[in-house]
Design an enzyme around this catalytic site. Sequence first.
Site, mmCIF file in Angstrom:
data_model
loop_
_atom_site.group_PDB
_atom_site.id
_atom_site.type_symbol
_atom_site.label_atom_id
_atom_site.label_comp_id
_atom_site.label_asym_id
_atom_site.label_seq_id
_atom_site.Cartn_x
_atom_site.Cartn_y
_atom_site.Cartn_z
ATOM 1 N N PHE A 14 22.215 61.108 -41.056
ATOM 2 C CA PHE A 14 22.357 62.457 -41.590
ATOM 3 C C PHE A 14 21.780 63.469 -40.591
ATOM 4 O O PHE A 14 20.770 63.186 -39.947
ATOM 5 C CB PHE A 14 21.645 62.562 -42.939
ATOM 6 C CG PHE A 14 21.956 63.835 -43.678
ATOM 7 C CD1 PHE A 14 23.164 63.988 -44.326
ATOM 8 C CD2 PHE A 14 21.039 64.873 -43.715
ATOM 9 C CE1 PHE A 14 23.469 65.166 -44.995
ATOM 10 C CE2 PHE A 14 21.328 66.052 -44.382
ATOM 11 C CZ PHE A 14 22.548 66.203 -45.032
ATOM 12 N N ASP A 59 15.194 56.455 -44.919
ATOM 13 C CA ASP A 59 15.648 57.589 -45.710
ATOM 14 C C ASP A 59 16.399 57.022 -46.916
ATOM 15 O O ASP A 59 17.443 56.381 -46.768
ATOM 16 C CB ASP A 59 16.564 58.484 -44.867
ATOM 17 C CG ASP A 59 16.968 59.765 -45.593
ATOM 18 O OD1 ASP A 59 16.989 59.775 -46.839
ATOM 19 O OD2 ASP A 59 17.289 60.755 -44.909
ATOM 20 N N TYR A 109 17.455 65.499 -55.892
ATOM 21 C CA TYR A 109 18.491 66.270 -56.589
ATOM 22 C C TYR A 109 19.819 65.544 -56.660
ATOM 23 O O TYR A 109 20.782 66.067 -57.209
ATOM 24 C CB TYR A 109 18.689 67.646 -55.937
ATOM 25 C CG TYR A 109 18.793 67.640 -54.425
ATOM 26 C CD1 TYR A 109 19.966 67.282 -53.783
ATOM 27 C CD2 TYR A 109 17.707 68.020 -53.651
ATOM 28 C CE1 TYR A 109 20.061 67.278 -52.407
ATOM 29 C CE2 TYR A 109 17.788 68.040 -52.274
ATOM 30 C CZ TYR A 109 18.948 67.660 -51.653
ATOM 31 O OH TYR A 109 19.029 67.656 -50.282
ATOM 32 N N LYS A 110 19.895 64.321 -56.133
ATOM 33 C CA LYS A 110 21.123 63.540 -56.232
ATOM 34 C C LYS A 110 21.070 62.690 -57.510
ATOM 35 O O LYS A 110 21.317 63.182 -58.606
ATOM 36 C CB LYS A 110 21.297 62.681 -54.974
ATOM 37 C CG LYS A 110 21.387 63.488 -53.682
ATOM 38 C CD LYS A 110 21.571 62.590 -52.484
ATOM 39 C CE LYS A 110 21.446 63.335 -51.167
ATOM 40 N NZ LYS A 110 22.438 64.405 -50.980
ATOM 41 N N ARG A 132 34.670 62.386 -50.313
ATOM 42 C CA ARG A 132 33.597 61.517 -50.799
ATOM 43 C C ARG A 132 33.525 61.589 -52.321
ATOM 44 O O ARG A 132 33.389 62.664 -52.893
ATOM 45 C CB ARG A 132 32.266 61.933 -50.171
ATOM 46 C CG ARG A 132 31.162 60.906 -50.311
ATOM 47 C CD ARG A 132 29.938 61.278 -49.515
ATOM 48 N NE ARG A 132 29.365 62.542 -49.977
ATOM 49 C CZ ARG A 132 28.184 63.015 -49.571
ATOM 50 N NH1 ARG A 132 27.491 62.340 -48.676
ATOM 51 N NH2 ARG A 132 27.730 64.150 -50.035
#
Length: 416
Positions: free
Chosen positions: A138, A215, A240-241, A389
């Site tokens: 990322f 991560d 927040y996912k 996605r």
Amino acid sequence: MSTAPLGSVRGDLAARAAALDAADPLAEHRAAFVRTDGVVAYLDGNSLGRPLLATRDRLADFVGGAWGDRLIRSWDEGWMDAPTELGDLIARVCLGAAPGQTVVADSTTVLLYKLVRAAVDGRAADGRCEVVVDTDNFPTDRYVVEGIAAERGLTLRWITPDAGGAVTVDQVRDAVSERTALVLLSHVDYRSGRIADLPAITRVAHDVGALALWDLSHSAGSVELSLDEHQVDLAVGCTYKYLNGGPGAPAFAYLAARHHGRLPQPVQGWMGAADPFAMGPGYQPAAGIRQLISGTPPIVGMLPMRDMLALVERAGMPALRRKSMALTGFAIEVADALLAPYDVRVASPRDPAARGSHVMLEHPDFRAVTAALWERGVIPDFRPPHGLRVGLSPLSTSFAEVAAGLGQVADLLTPR
């Protein structure tokens, strides 16, 4: 493809989705989430999870209670301990970690910076001056480590994953040496969804005396983890996912107890001091994981994830993982039936044990298709150069949403 066979295939998929939803032991939990009028299928839970209905009440109660009524007294009545108390909750529910090793504090980027700097500085005395990282990680991970390398005069050893997005154990083994201070990788690839071999790669790092930092942004809350069992050194992840903490919710950091007091973090702040209210002339770090805190904890931002963590704990991570694999498997089944005739490619692993909770589909038209889907109330996300996605949150996503959403993709790809 003629319209008659297409209609038959869609009917079969809709019936299968209905059967899967009827048999889903977690289906009852979907009612706990806020639903949005006009949204046909929310397929982006791996970017921003839906809020829980309970969170609306929690936020209102907070304004009238802990903040509005108790005011500054709330710092002594729980707020001061919130970063470590909530960290222990995340550790127990999602990370497979004992108490006292996890803290909730800053953004993922800031916590990642703290952990990388602590790791490389802690290994500098041993002459270790290299960090292993992959080219497909990322952007935040790559940018942070590039900046630290420039600050500290480090060498970056870049691994280029294979076409499927995998960083293999052999690639890591070839990249590490007695000069390696840290191996930094994502557990679940943010594009392909492929799961890295965390236990084996961690062992490879340890075999040469290096530390492993993972991560967990795309795995916490959707993939079972055992950080203590696998001797992970450091980890970071957003909330927040799949933890549904809301936009900008603070992240978590894990630092194994064996490293406490040995890897001092670089952002020395008053809330990470041994006695924050002594207001002393020099910094003395707090003992244990609290040292990772720098400034005033984001108390309001910590509130929503408590509701989701309670729900995850009730459902249990093994059940969530089974549902995640079933959802992503069904998404691939629908893609094969409806989208493959339009040359859509599944870019995620077909082995359910090898993928996280999202599926990447690829087609040259997907940038425009994604924008059109949003207008139709179908919400996946787009990842360049041509990836759509499909993020599937186990507790809030139904199989019917998957069938309906990907059916809309087929409609937009159908030649007119």
